[in-house]
Design a protein around this motif. Sequence first.
Motif, PDB file in Angstrom:
ATOM      1  N   ALA A 257       0.831  -1.206   0.000  1.00 19.66           N
ATOM      2  CA  ALA A 257       0.000   0.000   0.000  1.00 19.66           C
ATOM      3  C   ALA A 257       0.866   1.257   0.000  1.00 19.66           C
ATOM      4  N   ARG A 258       0.426   2.239  -0.761  1.00 21.89           N
ATOM      5  CA  ARG A 258       1.119   3.520  -0.753  1.00 21.89           C
ATOM      6  C   ARG A 258       0.969   4.155   0.625  1.00 21.89           C
ATOM      7  N   PRO A 259       2.006   4.774   1.127  1.00 22.31           N
ATOM      8  CA  PRO A 259       1.901   5.396   2.458  1.00 22.31           C
ATOM      9  C   PRO A 259       0.912   6.569   2.437  1.00 22.31           C
ATOM     10  N   ARG A 260       0.083   6.657   3.488  1.00 23.97           N
ATOM     11  CA  ARG A 260      -0.859   7.779   3.615  1.00 23.97           C
ATOM     12  C   ARG A 260      -0.131   8.901   4.324  1.00 23.97           C
ATOM     13  N   GLU A 261       0.344   9.888   3.562  1.00 23.82           N
ATOM     14  CA  GLU A 261       1.090  11.007   4.120  1.00 23.82           C
ATOM     15  C   GLU A 261       0.254  12.277   4.048  1.00 23.82           C
ATOM     16  N   TYR A 262       0.468  13.149   5.004  1.00 28.02           N
ATOM     17  CA  TYR A 262      -0.242  14.420   5.039  1.00 28.02           C
ATOM     18  C   TYR A 262       0.665  15.530   4.526  1.00 28.02           C
ATOM     19  N   ALA A 263       0.058  16.432   3.777  1.00 28.93           N
ATOM     20  CA  ALA A 263       0.844  17.498   3.154  1.00 28.93           C
ATOM     21  C   ALA A 263       1.427  18.422   4.213  1.00 28.93           C
ATOM     22  N   ARG A 264       2.648  18.835   3.988  1.00 27.35           N
ATOM     23  CA  ARG A 264       3.320  19.778   4.883  1.00 27.35           C
ATOM     24  C   ARG A 264       3.124  21.192   4.359  1.00 27.35           C
ATOM     25  N   ILE A 265       2.945  22.136   5.266  1.00 29.17           N
ATOM     26  CA  ILE A 265       2.858  23.546   4.885  1.00 29.17           C
ATOM     27  C   ILE A 265       4.166  24.212   5.273  1.00 29.17           C
ATOM     28  N   PRO A 266       4.934  24.668   4.299  1.00 28.30           N
ATOM     29  CA  PRO A 266       6.248  25.253   4.602  1.00 28.30           C
ATOM     30  C   PRO A 266       6.132  26.520   5.446  1.00 28.30           C
ATOM     31  N   GLU A 267       7.182  26.811   6.163  1.00 29.62           N
ATOM     32  CA  GLU A 267       7.244  28.010   6.990  1.00 29.62           C
ATOM     33  C   GLU A 267       7.391  29.250   6.104  1.00 29.62           C
ATOM     34  N   TYR A 290      -0.725  35.449   9.765  1.00 26.57           N
ATOM     35  CA  TYR A 290       0.559  35.319  10.444  1.00 26.57           C
ATOM     36  C   TYR A 290       1.074  33.884  10.289  1.00 26.57           C
ATOM     37  N   PRO A 291       2.278  33.567  10.754  1.00 21.71           N
ATOM     38  CA  PRO A 291       2.857  32.253  10.475  1.00 21.71           C
ATOM     39  C   PRO A 291       1.937  31.089  10.841  1.00 21.71           C
ATOM     40  N   ILE A 292       1.906  30.111   9.944  1.00 22.95           N
ATOM     41  CA  ILE A 292       1.167  28.879  10.190  1.00 22.95           C
ATOM     42  C   ILE A 292       1.981  28.007  11.131  1.00 22.95           C
ATOM     43  N   ILE A 293       1.330  27.532  12.179  1.00 24.15           N
ATOM     44  CA  ILE A 293       2.042  26.753  13.190  1.00 24.15           C
ATOM     45  C   ILE A 293       1.337  25.414  13.378  1.00 24.15           C
ATOM     46  N   PRO A 294       2.060  24.402  13.836  1.00 28.69           N
ATOM     47  CA  PRO A 294       1.427  23.092  14.063  1.00 28.69           C
ATOM     48  C   PRO A 294       0.373  23.183  15.161  1.00 28.69           C
ATOM     49  N   LYS A 295      -0.674  22.404  14.981  1.00 26.81           N
ATOM     50  CA  LYS A 295      -1.730  22.297  15.990  1.00 26.81           C
ATOM     51  C   LYS A 295      -1.694  20.897  16.576  1.00 26.81           C
ATOM     52  N   VAL A 296      -1.427  20.804  17.860  1.00 33.40           N
ATOM     53  CA  VAL A 296      -1.368  19.515  18.545  1.00 33.40           C
ATOM     54  C   VAL A 296      -2.632  19.358  19.379  1.00 33.40           C
ATOM     55  N   PRO A 455       0.917  37.733  17.358  1.00 28.14           N
ATOM     56  CA  PRO A 455       2.248  37.919  16.754  1.00 28.14           C
ATOM     57  C   PRO A 455       2.677  39.389  16.769  1.00 28.14           C
ATOM     58  N   THR A 456       3.958  39.568  16.625  1.00 26.48           N
ATOM     59  CA  THR A 456       4.501  40.933  16.584  1.00 26.48           C
ATOM     60  C   THR A 456       5.264  41.158  15.274  1.00 26.48           C
ATOM     61  N   GLU A 457       6.516  40.730  15.235  1.00 27.62           N
ATOM     62  CA  GLU A 457       7.345  41.004  14.064  1.00 27.62           C
ATOM     63  C   GLU A 457       7.499  39.798  13.135  1.00 27.62           C
ATOM     64  N   GLU A 458       6.740  38.746  13.361  1.00 31.41           N
ATOM     65  CA  GLU A 458       6.877  37.548  12.538  1.00 31.41           C
ATOM     66  C   GLU A 458       6.487  37.835  11.090  1.00 31.41           C
ATOM     67  N   PRO A 459       7.055  37.059  10.160  1.00 29.58           N
ATOM     68  CA  PRO A 459       6.665  37.225   8.752  1.00 29.58           C
ATOM     69  C   PRO A 459       5.165  37.011   8.581  1.00 29.58           C
ATOM     70  N   LYS A 460       4.577  37.787   7.718  1.00 29.64           N
ATOM     71  CA  LYS A 460       3.128  37.753   7.558  1.00 29.64           C
ATOM     72  C   LYS A 460       2.763  37.906   6.089  1.00 29.64           C
TER      73      LYS A 460
END
Length: 940
Positions: A257-267, A290-296, A455-460
Amino acid sequence: MPLRLIRLAALALLSLSFLAQAAAPALSEPLPVDPQVRVGKLANGLTYYIQKNARPEKKLELRLVVKAGSILEDEDQLGLAHFTEHMAFNGSTHFKRHELVSYLQSIGIKFGADLNAYTGFDETVYILPIPTDKPENIEKGFLVLQDWAQGLKLNDADIESERGIVLEELRLGKGANDRMNKILLPRIFNGSRYAERLPIGKAEVLRSFKPDAIRRFYKEWYRPELMAVIAVGDIDPAAAEQMIRANFSQLKNPEDARPREYARIPERLKSDVLVLRDREASGNMLLIRYPIIPKVESTTVGGYRSDLVERLASAILSQRMAELTQRADPPFIQGGSGMVKVARGYRAFNVSALLGKGGPTPAINALVQENERARQFGFTASELERAKRSLLRNYERVYNEREKSDSAGYVAEYIRNFLEGESMPGIENEYRYARELLPGIALDEVNAFVRKAIPTEEPKLVVYMGVDSPDVPAPVPAELLAAVDAARGATVTAREDKAYASQLLEKLPEPGRIVSETRDAALGTTELVLGNGVHVILKPTDFRNDQVLLGAVRLGGQSLVGDEDIFNARYANAVMASMGALDYTPLDLQKILAGRSVNAAVSMSALSEGLAGTAGSADVETMLQLLYVRLMYPRKDPALFESFLARQRDAARNSLARPEAVFADTIASTLFNNHPRVPRAPRVEDFDKVQLDRIEQIYRSRFGSAKGWTFFIVGSFDAEKIKPLVATYIASLPVPDIPLNFHDPMVRPVRGVVKKEVRRGREAKSSISITFSGTADYSQMEQTKLQAMLEVLNIKLTEVLREQKGLIYGGGANGTLSKLPYGNYAITLSLPCGPENVDKVIDAAFAEIRKLQTQGPEAGDLEKVKQNWTNNHRKSMRENGYWLNYFQSAYLNGLAPATILQYAERVDALKPGDLQKAAARYFDFENYVQVVLYPETPGL
């Protein structure tokens, strides 16, 4: 302050004090699984969730959830995850093409409304509600899920037949938003695969893909280790588990079976700006991502506590943002900021606004500076206390309804658990956590969260999306980014803490009298006649544990003012609500009522007036107080009035930019020959005719008198305990003389065959509207015949125009028979399609109508409608809202409320000949209005 409210307030304070001293659970404690749900896994990896739930009775909610969506598509499969979902209804191991839908309709399941499915980036979910009154229904329901899982035929001919339907669905989504999103999404997702895999797919692939491509997708990804079966409803869990094992244990996972992988969103590494404009955009908007961050997802009590901190902070920040719209010159129409989900496992802090005439700069200043104020100075103690009370009351309400919650709500929770790993400890545990943890959450902790989260000075990414118009210059990208940075660097000051009253009324009204009381055993109602002449009908129910609904109706409404005042009457409710009551603004009222589940409002329609209220069982007196002050003490605030007008003008500025808006406007103006009483899309100049003094006069002249009101109160209350409240807040209302009937405004549809074309829009898409109308004698039985005829017609329109001819994706007929202001009917066919198919669609629809007129319906189709109605009615009879709406409608139409008990008789009495006569009576091919939307460029 009423004694009852004093007691409630004292109990609330005592409760919070006690809870603060109670031992909180260990933060390291793992979150449990709700004990009422049975979760298991088969040897092949398929997960299942089973729960017995009696609401609604005799119904089972089934779902097949597959962790396979558009993100998994190969380049030759763009759109085929969604296409596979379509094919689930087009032939399988146990059901031939069209046989599945026909069978499910025969047991009362309506295609689209009940039976459905959806495809997302990472999942496909199949929705199947099953009536459980016959055991074979349940067995076949699980068989349907088994076929969806690994039994689809995917024949070449069936695939070819479905192409046109899917392409029509794609066509429906085209327009300004689609055009802009194709540019926006790659930037929003920062180059992630998500931007390249929209579930609807690409037209060129949908038109030309080889059948083997969709068969490959189905074989590779529809595998049990990626599936869940969910069964919640009126069923024995052991029996459900046995059926799941019998139907799904034999499913196989593919070898290698092909691995079920989830798409990554680059920083995002640097700030960026995007300006998008389209002349068909309906408004201008701003987004700061503002920056996309992981949600746990939280798995421990400590994580749950952190979620509570975030919810408190979000609630306070949302309230602050809402206050910005209350300025006389509001910086935006709507706006806010906070954490939002981006995709599975990701989230981001967003700032967004629907812009007004001032453009992006005022919105940026207001939103960014308000965020900075919260980040630098935090919130106040009173803000936190109100947020805690409101949040705890929400938990309490859900907890109180735990035994009477709909199965579909539980299903949604289990879907999230399977797809995203969201915890599901159950409301009993969650309510316990809220009571034990909320008192210990300190202001410093919430403020620390805000300092970290904003956020303050983070890339946006700064996005402007708006109307491409010479009247609105395009923003300069560099200036947008500079404006955000400047706003963040501006000096802000802390908010002052403001004290609010703990109750609405300092002095209660002098109670009136209840002069008579009549009991109706069949309906379970008690009718009270009050000393001021007002009638109140009480219906205590056990449908919910913590819900009370109120409604009141009488005739009159906008019809009692002249044409010159129609805009004042039309906006009277909204204007007065926007200014509050007593000395309180609407936001002040929210703060005073924090921690209480309550609402109350007034309305003024074309021919009638209404009052509405909702409350938890412990908040009925507060609801009646709120309604009382809205009637007796409406507030006049010129600044808030100007704020309301400013927002409405801004919202109306581009109301006709979308082709669909022009189309709807043209339908109304053509059908009623530009009658001034017929609502249309608002124009900016309309609000020049709205005058505060005249609105106040109209409002007070109608709502300042309770004469003629009939109130209905339905829900979880004790009739004896509510009577003193009725005497205090309803029997005390004044009743100066006012007109108690409507004035017929003589709004009549045009006669004859009228055809009109609207040419708007850049996309190759059309929409057909055909309205048949005329005079008719109203009766409930005749209304039932008309509706049944339309339901059967819609079955045929779907079968022929969609399934056989592939001309449409959705659409159909709807209509009504009305008694007021005169006996009349109106039926509208709404059929979106391709411009090249307009004549074919009209001809095919008319042919089905004529067939209904000459041959009548197929008996089986009528039985499908009757079974669906019977199922729905059984559910509705256990809903407070259904009873309330029926009572009010019966009153306005002069019908006995007891006719609600005769519904089954009316449905049983329907015969095929009744529908044939209704089709002949209501479809007059010498009298209809046809409006067709075409693209502005012929040949598209």
